[in-house]
Design a protein around this motif. Structure first.
Motif, PDB file in Angstrom:
ATOM      1  N   SER A  27       0.823  -1.209   0.000  1.00  0.00           N
ATOM      2  CA  SER A  27       0.000   0.000   0.000  1.00  0.00           C
ATOM      3  C   SER A  27       0.862   1.266   0.000  1.00  0.00           C
ATOM      4  O   SER A  27       0.446   2.305  -0.524  1.00  0.00           O
ATOM      5  N   ARG A  52       4.181   3.317  -3.564  1.00  0.00           N
ATOM      6  CA  ARG A  52       4.459   4.513  -4.358  1.00  0.00           C
ATOM      7  C   ARG A  52       5.477   5.405  -3.647  1.00  0.00           C
ATOM      8  O   ARG A  52       6.409   5.935  -4.266  1.00  0.00           O
ATOM      9  N   SER A  53       5.308   5.546  -2.341  1.00  0.00           N
ATOM     10  CA  SER A  53       6.252   6.363  -1.565  1.00  0.00           C
ATOM     11  C   SER A  53       7.635   5.715  -1.523  1.00  0.00           C
ATOM     12  O   SER A  53       8.663   6.387  -1.698  1.00  0.00           O
ATOM     13  N   ALA A  67       8.865   3.621  -3.729  1.00  0.00           N
ATOM     14  CA  ALA A  67       9.451   3.689  -5.073  1.00  0.00           C
ATOM     15  C   ALA A  67      10.103   5.050  -5.308  1.00  0.00           C
ATOM     16  O   ALA A  67      11.161   5.147  -5.939  1.00  0.00           O
ATOM     17  N   GLY A  68       9.466   6.107  -4.790  1.00  0.00           N
ATOM     18  CA  GLY A  68      10.044   7.434  -4.931  1.00  0.00           C
ATOM     19  C   GLY A  68      11.373   7.557  -4.216  1.00  0.00           C
ATOM     20  O   GLY A  68      12.315   8.188  -4.733  1.00  0.00           O
ATOM     21  N   VAL A 112       2.744  -5.393  -7.581  1.00  0.00           N
ATOM     22  CA  VAL A 112       2.447  -3.965  -7.685  1.00  0.00           C
ATOM     23  C   VAL A 112       3.531  -3.316  -8.517  1.00  0.00           C
ATOM     24  O   VAL A 112       4.724  -3.620  -8.376  1.00  0.00           O
ATOM     25  N   THR A 113       3.147  -2.380  -9.433  1.00  0.00           N
ATOM     26  CA  THR A 113       4.130  -1.660 -10.261  1.00  0.00           C
ATOM     27  C   THR A 113       3.950  -0.160 -10.076  1.00  0.00           C
ATOM     28  O   THR A 113       2.894   0.305  -9.640  1.00  0.00           O
TER      29      THR A 113
END
Length: 227
Positions: free
Chosen positions: A199, A202-203, A205-206, A226-227
């Motif tokens: 969940s 995204r954070s 990955a950044g 998840v991508t």
């Protein structure tokens, strides 16, 4: 003209040596090379900046010679050459001209320069930690002789440039290691707190992108992708 090869260095050498064009040529891991900086006459529309050349363009034996002899000058591609007499010593060995400024070069290389409409050229080694990082490659449309005093100053400029590159690379490595350590600490904190990696991907990955540049990134965790 990327960071790590400021065009100012090429321009300084051009002003010092008087060549029409000066390029910074960086070797790749397989001996291939790329022109990463260039200084030339404003009226010359042709540019070599960004061009990539195969390892065969400067063969291995030539690269090894560049580590020993840091400046090679061809004052005139059409200059007459003189044979060595005798060709061999009494012991039967040929005279070693590796470090001789007046040493002639391969006829194939001279033809290569003529095809580029170059009458004079100079190559100056850029050495980092004892290895050949790249070259200052200089071209001129007319014959051009660089005297001893200027050659000495040019070699000194190349040495300072190598020191600056080495210092910059060391700083970049240190900064990258620092960012990697911060990323590691953040990930460990997330895992130890029981946070759901999927969940919050995204954070995460950044944060990874700040250390490892990527075009795409994916996570596979407990059967979920998840991508």
């Amino acid at each position: 003209q990327r960071p790590g090869a400021p065009p100012e260095a090429a321009q300084q050498l051009r002003e010092l040596a008087g060549f029409d064009r000066v390029m910074v040529y960086k070797f790749g891991p397989e001996g291939d090379g790329t022109v990463i900086a260039e200084a030339k006459e404003d009226t010359d529309t042709e540019t070599y900046l960004g061009l990539h050349f195969p390892a065969s363009d400067i063969p291995r034996q030539a690269r090894e010679l560049y580590k020993r002899n840091h400046l090679r000058l061809i004052a005139d591609v059409d200059d007459e050459v003189a044979p060595i007499q005798p060709q061999y010593s009494p012991e039967g060995a040929p005279l070693d001209l590796s470090l001789a400024v007046t040493r002639a070069v391969s006829p194939i290389h001279l033809e290569y320069l003529r095809n580029m409409k170059v009458r004079a050229s100079m190559s100056v080694s850029i050495i980092i930690r004892g290895e050949l990082w790249g070259l200052f490659a200089c071209h001129h449309r007319e014959p051009l002789y660089v005297d001893y005093e200027r050659r000495t100053a040019i070699e000194l400029l190349a040495q300072f440039y190598g020191y600056e590159l080495e210092r910059r690379e060391a700083r970049e490595i240190s900064e990258t290691m620092g960012r990697a350590q911060k990323l590691h600490d953040k990930l460990m904190m997330s895992l130890s707190s029981g946070a759901d990696l999927a969940s919050g991907f995204r954070s995460i990955a950044g944060e990874i992108g700040k250390v490892i540049p990527y075009d795409g990134i994916g996570l596979y965790l407990s059967g979920e992708y998840v991508t």
